[in-house]
Design an enzyme around this catalytic site. Structure first.
Site, PDB file in Angstrom:
ATOM      1  N   GLY A   1     -31.848 -26.118   2.177  1.00 17.78           N
ATOM      2  CA  GLY A   1     -33.134 -25.432   2.298  1.00 17.78           C
ATOM      3  C   GLY A   1     -34.128 -26.303   3.043  1.00 17.78           C
ATOM      4  O   GLY A   1     -34.235 -27.505   2.806  1.00 17.78           O
TER       5      GLY A   1
ATOM      6  N   ARG B   1     -52.723 -10.452 -11.269  1.00 12.46           N
ATOM      7  CA  ARG B   1     -51.731  -9.634 -10.568  1.00 12.46           C
ATOM      8  C   ARG B   1     -50.963  -8.692 -11.478  1.00 12.46           C
ATOM      9  O   ARG B   1     -50.781  -7.523 -11.159  1.00 12.46           O
ATOM     10  CB  ARG B   1     -50.728 -10.556  -9.870  1.00 12.46           C
TER      11      ARG B   1
ATOM     12  N   ARG C   1     -47.108 -16.479 -12.134  1.00 12.79           N
ATOM     13  CA  ARG C   1     -47.619 -17.536 -11.258  1.00 12.79           C
ATOM     14  C   ARG C   1     -49.001 -17.168 -10.752  1.00 12.79           C
ATOM     15  O   ARG C   1     -49.235 -16.032 -10.355  1.00 12.79           O
ATOM     16  CB  ARG C   1     -46.689 -17.745 -10.067  1.00 12.79           C
TER      17      ARG C   1
HETATM   18  C1  LIG Z   1     -45.572 -12.655   1.772  1.00 14.56           C
HETATM   19  C2  LIG Z   1     -45.736 -13.847   0.870  1.00 14.56           C
HETATM   20  C3  LIG Z   1     -46.962 -14.485   0.774  1.00 14.56           C
HETATM   21  C4  LIG Z   1     -47.131 -15.609  -0.033  1.00 14.56           C
HETATM   22  N1  LIG Z   1     -48.342 -16.207  -0.093  1.00 14.56           N
HETATM   23  C5  LIG Z   1     -48.503 -17.310  -0.875  1.00 14.56           C
HETATM   24  C6  LIG Z   1     -49.755 -17.993  -0.917  1.00 14.56           C
HETATM   25  O1  LIG Z   1     -50.729 -17.593  -0.293  1.00 14.56           O
HETATM   26  N2  LIG Z   1     -49.848 -19.105  -1.678  1.00 14.56           N
HETATM   27  C7  LIG Z   1     -48.802 -19.582  -2.405  1.00 14.56           C
HETATM   28  O2  LIG Z   1     -48.936 -20.612  -3.058  1.00 14.56           O
HETATM   29  N3  LIG Z   1     -47.593 -18.958  -2.367  1.00 14.56           N
HETATM   30  C8  LIG Z   1     -47.425 -17.845  -1.624  1.00 14.56           C
HETATM   31  N4  LIG Z   1     -46.196 -17.214  -1.598  1.00 14.56           N
HETATM   32  C9  LIG Z   1     -45.049 -17.820  -2.291  1.00 14.56           C
HETATM   33  C10 LIG Z   1     -44.492 -19.001  -1.493  1.00 14.56           C
HETATM   34  O3  LIG Z   1     -44.574 -18.720  -0.115  1.00 14.56           O
HETATM   35  C11 LIG Z   1     -43.028 -19.330  -1.815  1.00 14.56           C
HETATM   36  O4  LIG Z   1     -42.840 -19.344  -3.178  1.00 14.56           O
HETATM   37  C12 LIG Z   1     -42.645 -20.697  -1.278  1.00 14.56           C
HETATM   38  O5  LIG Z   1     -42.995 -20.822   0.064  1.00 14.56           O
HETATM   39  C13 LIG Z   1     -41.168 -20.969  -1.459  1.00 14.56           C
HETATM   40  O6  LIG Z   1     -40.830 -22.186  -0.807  1.00 14.56           O
HETATM   41  P1  LIG Z   1     -39.400 -22.835  -0.979  1.00 14.56           P
HETATM   42  O7  LIG Z   1     -39.407 -24.072  -0.173  1.00 14.56           O
HETATM   43  O8  LIG Z   1     -39.071 -22.960  -2.414  1.00 14.56           O
HETATM   44  O9  LIG Z   1     -38.383 -21.761  -0.390  1.00 14.56           O
HETATM   45  P2  LIG Z   1     -38.268 -21.033   1.050  1.00 14.56           P
HETATM   46  O10 LIG Z   1     -39.415 -21.284   1.912  1.00 14.56           O
HETATM   47  O11 LIG Z   1     -37.883 -19.632   0.752  1.00 14.56           O
HETATM   48  O12 LIG Z   1     -37.059 -21.757   1.738  1.00 14.56           O
HETATM   49  C14 LIG Z   1     -35.734 -21.532   1.368  1.00 14.56           C
HETATM   50  C15 LIG Z   1     -34.854 -22.323   2.309  1.00 14.56           C
HETATM   51  O13 LIG Z   1     -33.544 -22.350   1.791  1.00 14.56           O
HETATM   52  C16 LIG Z   1     -32.615 -22.003   2.784  1.00 14.56           C
HETATM   53  N5  LIG Z   1     -31.487 -21.405   2.081  1.00 14.56           N
HETATM   54  C17 LIG Z   1     -31.504 -20.509   1.065  1.00 14.56           C
HETATM   55  N6  LIG Z   1     -30.251 -20.254   0.652  1.00 14.56           N
HETATM   56  C18 LIG Z   1     -29.434 -20.998   1.400  1.00 14.56           C
HETATM   57  C19 LIG Z   1     -28.025 -21.155   1.458  1.00 14.56           C
HETATM   58  N7  LIG Z   1     -27.206 -20.514   0.629  1.00 14.56           N
HETATM   59  N8  LIG Z   1     -27.514 -22.002   2.396  1.00 14.56           N
HETATM   60  C20 LIG Z   1     -28.338 -22.676   3.252  1.00 14.56           C
HETATM   61  N9  LIG Z   1     -29.673 -22.568   3.232  1.00 14.56           N
HETATM   62  C21 LIG Z   1     -30.199 -21.734   2.321  1.00 14.56           C
HETATM   63  C22 LIG Z   1     -33.364 -21.108   3.728  1.00 14.56           C
HETATM   64  O14 LIG Z   1     -32.764 -21.142   4.999  1.00 14.56           O
HETATM   65  C23 LIG Z   1     -34.740 -21.773   3.722  1.00 14.56           C
HETATM   66  O15 LIG Z   1     -34.735 -22.850   4.607  1.00 14.56           O
HETATM   67  C24 LIG Z   1     -46.036 -16.086  -0.785  1.00 14.56           C
HETATM   68  C25 LIG Z   1     -44.803 -15.438  -0.701  1.00 14.56           C
HETATM   69  C26 LIG Z   1     -44.657 -14.299   0.081  1.00 14.56           C
HETATM   70  C27 LIG Z   1     -43.351 -13.578   0.061  1.00 14.56           C
END
Ligand SMILES: Cc1cc2nc3c(=O)[nH]c(=O)nc-3n(C[C@H](O)[C@H](O)[C@H](O)COP(=O)(O)OP(=O)(O)OC[C@H]3O[C@@H](n4cnc5c(N)ncnc54)[C@H](O)[C@@H]3O)c2cc1C
Ligand code: FES
Lengths: 257, 639
Positions: free
Chosen positions: B40, B330, B435
């Site tokens: 990720g 929410r 959240r």
């Molecule tokens: C539309 C929207 C708006 C949002 N706005 C806000 C906001 O304003 N403020 C806030 O705090 N939060 C917000 N959120 C929530 C927040 O964006 C996410 O919870 C957060 O960015 C998740 O980050 P992460 O690094 O955990 O995962 P992600 O950014 O989802 O990254 C996942 C990574 O894992 C990789 N991956 C997944 N599975 C595999 C696999 N099997 N093999 C290889 N790679 C894999 C993907 O390629 C990616 O690189 C929002 C969410 C959405 C949907």
């Protein structure tokens, strides 16, 4: 209520990077005009699967115009005719019943086709890796408000940083030049106080990496026309100015050592 | 199994410091002898990869995207919280901690949340140094705003693209390490198995999405930063490719899955327009600061919004919650929208939305002021719906948005499988049952920048002098064979319906029964319906093409298969938790006013589920009891 469109698609199909490709014609019937361009392709694909034809592979992910994954040539234009609109944000109500739509992958020597409409854009990451960052290892940063950033500077940096890295600029350019993409990242970082120490190093190495992969800029301006985020051509001028200066500054720096 | 959270003893204010002092460190010159896999490259993964590499570890970063910059974090709009108290409005580390525990309806671990609040300020400093163009005041200082009903202004933002700018910052920092050869980047690689040797994580197996090659990678530790599972609902605000496979595969190998039923439904999304719709678009929550939410009082209303007189409009949030009005949290906003739509008062061609009306705000502040505040959002709305929100009220409806549940992790972010860690949305750690807005970005970056890089040393130090397991070890060969067999199995089914069809059908069940309102009968029905559809799927799904070239149907089918199993576990978890809390609303458990009613005597715990070897044997639940020493348990009220 939405109305329905019947369309003819001419889609570039290419089974793999080394296989020859060709246009294939499909009828797209009963497409709700509320659907997006990519949902139209979803519907076509569902029908193809039903008929045991392999679905069309196309690039997409967020479908909100922000991840930069999507992007195809629509009737010869990168992301289609709508201004400031990524392919995923294009809606079918912008088309007419009976239209023929030609759909191709990004066309650029540095973007080889992987399959159908999907291309390899990894050179863009290589440009970033060569200097598109501010070196600030985790933990080293001081209190954020200690460095003031004038509102105008932050806004201008943000205008450039809005680039989604889709590659439309390169696909639209007759020379497949990477100037708009590269200059947007350069202006984002070079215009901020935090970006000053590496400024001239950054421009030199990013421009050199860009030139390894992409063609020369001859000021057509097609890039900015195609850009879904309306990145300004001005950034290219700033990049060129910084690049000229870097020749002197970087040489002076190495002479000091 | 005893779940040891490893929460340090002593006062909460000193816990993190003490813990950092007590855990094992790896000597700087020894760090390069350790190899770490990070799956990720979202906020959590990119920040972890960059930081671990800066510390000297050999890092291998994997993503299924063609570039790390496309991770779903890119789509976050609103902002990121920090306890800087830069508005002098009474914010503090303790208040951010308090709000987060309360907002999570007392179902998170206090010590973790406290640490999150403590490091929140460092995140803003780090990101600013990285060149993130945060919004500024005219004097050049950082601007911030109040978000999601918070009573202090603690949200930092970069226009409506905060996630994009933060992700680009972390991505660029990681690319600097790629350039230095310290991070080896593996794009277009989907992790399909976690590999264990003697009960400990030894590596992963991936499939190259461009050519189907299946490969093993070994390491001293594996980090899963693979995001949330909101797409189990099919329609959600998540990117199309977001999925549960990475954490689900880990679950099947023994990692406990915590609180799967805690999902967040965001109240302000554009309603579904037709059956073909592929995803729902979030309209920023900030719109609720100025928009008024209403539906017609009559269920047979046919007039345009503008022509409906005031007296015949039902401003249900303002009427029911005079203190918070349109700014209720929410979960409350979402549930109330469902209530009026279910009652037949919905608006729009499918009667599946409620109005979010700016007429009052435009009348009060003028069109220009509203345009300045929300111009880009209005434009986005018009692009999608073809309607102009300056003259016609927006139509909105709740959609699946975020998942609080995830892999169970201890204070070190280690799962129940030694040497396997989970960070970001993929773990269950900090948000309890709900959240708060602008806290997910904060948590992902806290995990990746300031927690994991230290805590991972604790398990690594014992492995000094050992090499990662050879990838020709039988455990790797077996895992590769499993991956290949599964691919062949999908290709051989030769059924009649596409993976998308089954995903859509699953999503309908999950939305109907494990969505905004849940009850015993519905959840029991969901379990049997999901089982039935899972069986049909394995007999009837159709995947064309082959396994040795790019094949998105093949990518999809594996993800849908895992969603089916996860959906069933969500239903079981929701059924087991016969209380309401945060986003989990059991209709049997509500106050007289219709609010979520907790049952702290029986459910003040984390439910962590253990896989029992096959999909037909229900998981077994383990409990981690939660203690609340600093935030007093109380019933939420927004009247
Ligand atoms: C539309 C929207 C708006 C949002 N706005 C806000 C906001 O304003 N403020 C806030 O705090 N939060 C917000 N959120 C929530 C927040 O964006 C996410 O919870 C957060 O960015 C998740 O980050 P992460 O690094 O955990 O995962 P992600 O950014 O989802 O990254 C996942 C990574 O894992 C990789 N991956 C997944 N599975 C595999 C696999 N099997 N093999 C290889 N790679 C894999 C993907 O390629 C990616 O690189 C929002 C969410 C959405 C949907
Ligand atoms: S799919 Fe993300 S920008 Fe179009």
């Amino acid at each position: 209520m939405s109305t329905e469109l019947n369309l003819t698609l001419q889609v570039w199909r290419q089974p793999g990077p080394d296989a020859p490709g060709s246009f294939v014609t499909y009828e797209a019937k009963g497409i709700p005009d509320d659907s997006s361009f990519l949902e139209m392709l979803d519907i076509v694909n569902e029908n193809l699967i039903e008929r045991d034809v392999e679905p069309i592979e196309f690039p997409h992910d967020c479908r909100e115009g922000i991840c930069g994954t999507c992007g195809v040539m629509i009737n010869g234009r990168a992301h289609g005719q709508e201004k400031a609109t990524a392919t995923c944000q294009l809606h079918m109500r912008k088309f007419n019943d009976g239209d023929t739509i030609v759909i191709e992958p990004w066309r650029a020597a540095a973007f080889p086709v992987i399959k159908d409409l999907i291309v390899d854009r990894s050179p863009m990451d290589k440009i970033i890796a060569s200097g598109g960052y501010i070196y600030a290892p985790t933990g080293t940063a001081g209190e954020a408000n200690e460095t003031l950033v004038p509102k105008e500077a932050a806004e201008s940096a943000m205008d450039a940083a809005a680039c989604i890295g889709c590659g439309a600029c390169i696909a639209a350019c007759p020379n497949s030049a990477g100037q708009l993409f590269t200059s947007a990242k350069l202006w984002h970082l070079n215009s901020l106080p935090q970006g000053q120490p590496e400024r001239f190093q950054r421009v030199e190495s990013m421009v050199h990496t860009m030139e390894q992969f992409f063609g020369a800029c001859t000021n057509h301006g097609e890039c900015a026309e195609a850009c879904p985020k309306e990145i300004s051509l001005d950034f290219i001028a700033y990049m060129n100015a910084d690049y000229m200066k870097s020749k002197i500054k970087n040489r002076a720096k190495s002479a000091q050592i | 199994m005893i779940l040891d959270s490893k929460v340090p003893s002593g006062p909460i204010q000193d816990a993190w410091d003490n813990h950092r002092f007590n855990i094992q460190l790896v000597n700087p010159s020894n760090k390069r002898r350790f190899k770490i896999i990070v799956v990720g490259t979202g906020l959590a993964g990119a920040s972890a990869s960059a930081t671990l590499a800066e510390l000297g570890y050999e890092v291998h970063a994997f993503t299924y995207h063609d570039s790390p910059r496309r991770a779903h974090s890119i789509a976050a709009q609103g902002g990121i919280n920090a306890a800087k108290n830069s508005r002098n409005d009474g914010d503090s580390v303790f208040r951010l901690f308090y709000d987060t525990v309360k907002g999570g309806d007392y179902r998170s671990r206090e010590a973790n949340v406290y640490r999150l609040a403590q490091v929140s300020n460092n995140i803003i400093d780090q990101m600013t140094a990285q060149g993130v163009p945060f919004a500024r005041e005219y004097g050049g200082l950082m601007a911030n705003r109040s978000f999601g009903g918070a009573q202090v202004s603690r949200t930092f933002y970069a226009r409506g693209q905060t996630g994009q700018q933060l992700l680009l910052g972390a991505y660029q920092q990681m690319m600097a390490q790629v350039n230095l050869g310290k991070v080896k980047l593996h794009t277009d690689q989907e992790m399909l198995e976690v590999v264990l040797k003697d009960g400990e994580a030894a590596g992963i197996v991936t499939r190259d999405l461009t050519n189907g090659q299946v490969r093993s990678h070994s390491a001293h530790a594996v980090v899963l930063a693979t995001g949330g599972y909101g797409n189990v609902f099919y329609l959600s605000t998540n990117a199309m490719a977001c999925n549960t496979t990475a954490i689900w595969r880990a679950h099947r190998k023994g990692a406990l899955f915590a609180n799967p039923c805690y999902t967040q439904i965001h109240p302000t999304c554009i309603p579904q327009a037709d059956e073909f719709q592929s995803k729902l678009t979030l309209m920023s929550e900030s719109l609720r600061n100025d928009g008024r939410i209403w539906v017609p009082r009559s269920t047979t209303e046919t007039r345009r919004a503008r022509d409906i007189p005031e007296a015949e409009r039902y401003y249900y949030l303002e009427e029911k919650y005079p203190a918070f009005g349109n700014l209720v949290p929410r979960d409350v906003a979402s549930r109330n929208a469902k209530t009026v739509v279910d009652a037949g008062q919905g608006v729009g061609p499918l009667k599946n939305g409620v109005y979010l009306d700016f007429a009052t705000a435009i009348g009060r502040d003028g069109r220009d002021a509203i345009e300045e505040r929300y111009g880009n959002l209005f434009e986005m709305y018009e692009r999608i719906t073809g309607e102009d929100p300056y003259t016609t009220p927006m139509r909105i409806y709740p959609a699946s948005h975020y998942t609080m549940g995830g892999l169970w992790v201890d204070y070190n972010l280690q799962t129940t499988i030694p040497s396997l860690y989970a960070a970001g949305e993929a773990n269950f750690s900090d948000h309890g049952a709900n959240r708060l807005g602008a806290s997910a970005l904060m948590q992902g970056l806290a995990d990746g920048y300031f927690v994991l890089p230290y805590t991972i040393g604790d398990s690594l130090s014992a492995k000094l002098g050992t090499e990662p397991l050879a990838t020709d070890d039988p455990v790797f060969k077996e895992a590769e064979k499993d991956v290949n067999d599964r691919t062949q199995r999908f290709l051989n089914i030769g059924g009649t319906k596409s993976p998308d069809y089954y995903h859509r059908e699953l999503g309908k069940i999950v939305w109907e029964h494990i969505g905004m309102g849940r009850n015993e009968a519905g959840l029991t029905q969901a379990i049997s319906e999901i089982k039935a559809i899972r069986e049909a799927f394995w007999k009837d799904v159709k995947v064309l093409g082959n396994g040795d070239s790019l094949n998105s149907s093949l990518e999809k089918v594996g993800r849908v298969a895992d969603f089916m199993e996860l959906g069933e576990l969500m239903a079981r978890d929701a059924l087991d938790r016969s209380e309401s809390c945060g986003g989990h609303f059991r209709e049997e458990s509500q106050t007289d006013e219709g609010e979520a009613l907790r049952n702290d005597d029986d459910f003040k715990h984390v439910s962590a589920w253990e896989w029992q070897g096959d999909a037909d044997t229900p998981q077994i639940k383990h409990k981690e009891e939660l203690e609340f020493e600093y935030v007093k348990l109380s019933q939420r009220s927004y009247k």
